[in-house]
Design a protein around this motif. Sequence first.
Motif, PDB file in Angstrom:
ATOM      1  N   THR A  61      -3.454 -11.407  -2.267  1.00 30.97           N
ATOM      2  CA  THR A  61      -3.497 -10.173  -1.488  1.00 30.97           C
ATOM      3  C   THR A  61      -3.069 -10.394  -0.045  1.00 30.97           C
ATOM      4  OG1 THR A  61      -5.820 -10.535  -0.957  1.00 30.97           O
ATOM      5  CG2 THR A  61      -5.335  -9.204  -2.921  1.00 30.97           C
ATOM      6  N   SER A  62      -2.781 -11.626   0.335  1.00 35.03           N
ATOM      7  CA  SER A  62      -2.422 -11.893   1.730  1.00 35.03           C
ATOM      8  C   SER A  62      -1.023 -11.372   2.040  1.00 35.03           C
ATOM      9  CB  SER A  62      -2.498 -13.387   2.029  1.00 35.03           C
ATOM     10  OG  SER A  62      -1.430 -14.053   1.392  1.00 35.03           O
ATOM     11  N   ASP A  63      -0.808 -11.079   3.307  1.00 39.26           N
ATOM     12  CA  ASP A  63       0.491 -10.586   3.758  1.00 39.26           C
ATOM     13  C   ASP A  63       1.570 -11.651   3.586  1.00 39.26           C
ATOM     14  OD1 ASP A  63      -0.548  -8.133   4.418  1.00 39.26           O
ATOM     15  OD2 ASP A  63      -0.875  -8.645   6.538  1.00 39.26           O
ATOM     16  N   ASP A  64       1.231 -12.894   3.845  1.00 39.67           N
ATOM     17  CA  ASP A  64       2.199 -13.987   3.715  1.00 39.67           C
ATOM     18  C   ASP A  64       2.665 -14.119   2.259  1.00 39.67           C
ATOM     19  OD1 ASP A  64       3.698 -16.221   4.706  1.00 39.67           O
ATOM     20  OD2 ASP A  64       2.193 -17.536   3.759  1.00 39.67           O
ATOM     21  N   TYR A  65       1.727 -14.033   1.342  1.00 44.33           N
ATOM     22  CA  TYR A  65       2.065 -14.128  -0.084  1.00 44.33           C
ATOM     23  C   TYR A  65       2.975 -12.967  -0.490  1.00 44.33           C
ATOM     24  CZ  TYR A  65       1.615 -14.022  -5.149  1.00 44.33           C
ATOM     25  OH  TYR A  65       1.881 -13.989  -6.489  1.00 44.33           O
ATOM     26  N   ARG A  66       2.645 -11.753  -0.089  1.00 42.43           N
ATOM     27  CA  ARG A  66       3.462 -10.576  -0.422  1.00 42.43           C
ATOM     28  C   ARG A  66       4.863 -10.714   0.163  1.00 42.43           C
ATOM     29  NH1 ARG A  66       2.894  -9.123  -4.617  1.00 42.43           N
ATOM     30  NH2 ARG A  66       4.619  -7.775  -4.126  1.00 42.43           N
ATOM     31  N   ARG A  67       4.940 -11.187   1.405  1.00 40.20           N
ATOM     32  CA  ARG A  67       6.244 -11.341   2.059  1.00 40.20           C
ATOM     33  C   ARG A  67       7.107 -12.352   1.302  1.00 40.20           C
ATOM     34  NH1 ARG A  67       4.269 -11.664   6.773  1.00 40.20           N
ATOM     35  NH2 ARG A  67       4.113 -13.918   6.859  1.00 40.20           N
ATOM     36  N   ARG A  68       6.494 -13.471   0.887  1.00 44.38           N
ATOM     37  CA  ARG A  68       7.242 -14.481   0.124  1.00 44.38           C
ATOM     38  C   ARG A  68       7.696 -13.941  -1.228  1.00 44.38           C
ATOM     39  NH1 ARG A  68       4.026 -20.110   0.582  1.00 44.38           N
ATOM     40  NH2 ARG A  68       3.140 -19.709   2.607  1.00 44.38           N
ATOM     41  N   GLU A 126       8.304 -10.817  -2.005  1.00 48.24           N
ATOM     42  CA  GLU A 126       9.385  -9.851  -1.781  1.00 48.24           C
ATOM     43  C   GLU A 126      10.706 -10.568  -1.518  1.00 48.24           C
ATOM     44  OE1 GLU A 126       8.183  -7.131   1.284  1.00 48.24           O
ATOM     45  OE2 GLU A 126       6.495  -6.390   0.106  1.00 48.24           O
TER      46      GLU A 126
END
Length: 139
Positions: A43-50, A52
């Motif tokens: 759920t972290s922003d870093d994980y989502r960014r990676r 994407e």
Amino acid sequence: MTPPKSILMTPGTSSNSIETNLSKDSPQRKTTKSKKSSVVNKTSDDYRRRRERNNLAVKKSRNKSKIQTQETLDRVQKLKAENEMLEVKIKILSKELSFLKDLFLAHAGNAHGGNLAAVNLKTLNNETETGTKSPTPEV
């Protein structure tokens, strides 16, 4: 059955350390940590960014592959059409060459007083198709 402690002891070691080493059933292994020993927080922003960025890279790669495949297929079709056209041109030029050979031989025979009746035009035509040369009649 274990050997006596006196045999296993080396100078400078105590009997307690030897016993602990012998008590383990498996050989000693170094414990190695995997590259990512931490738990990934999905759920972290870093994980989502990676994710994407990876999804975009995969999409781009697949599109590039599709375009290359389509370009290759287009080129194959173009080359097939060109090959067929060249084969037709070869047939036309072969017929023209045969006709011109016959015309030349007819002209050469008449100019030098030769007898054209001795020339077999079917043999000449076979020469052009097979690439062999038949013996020429003597005049």
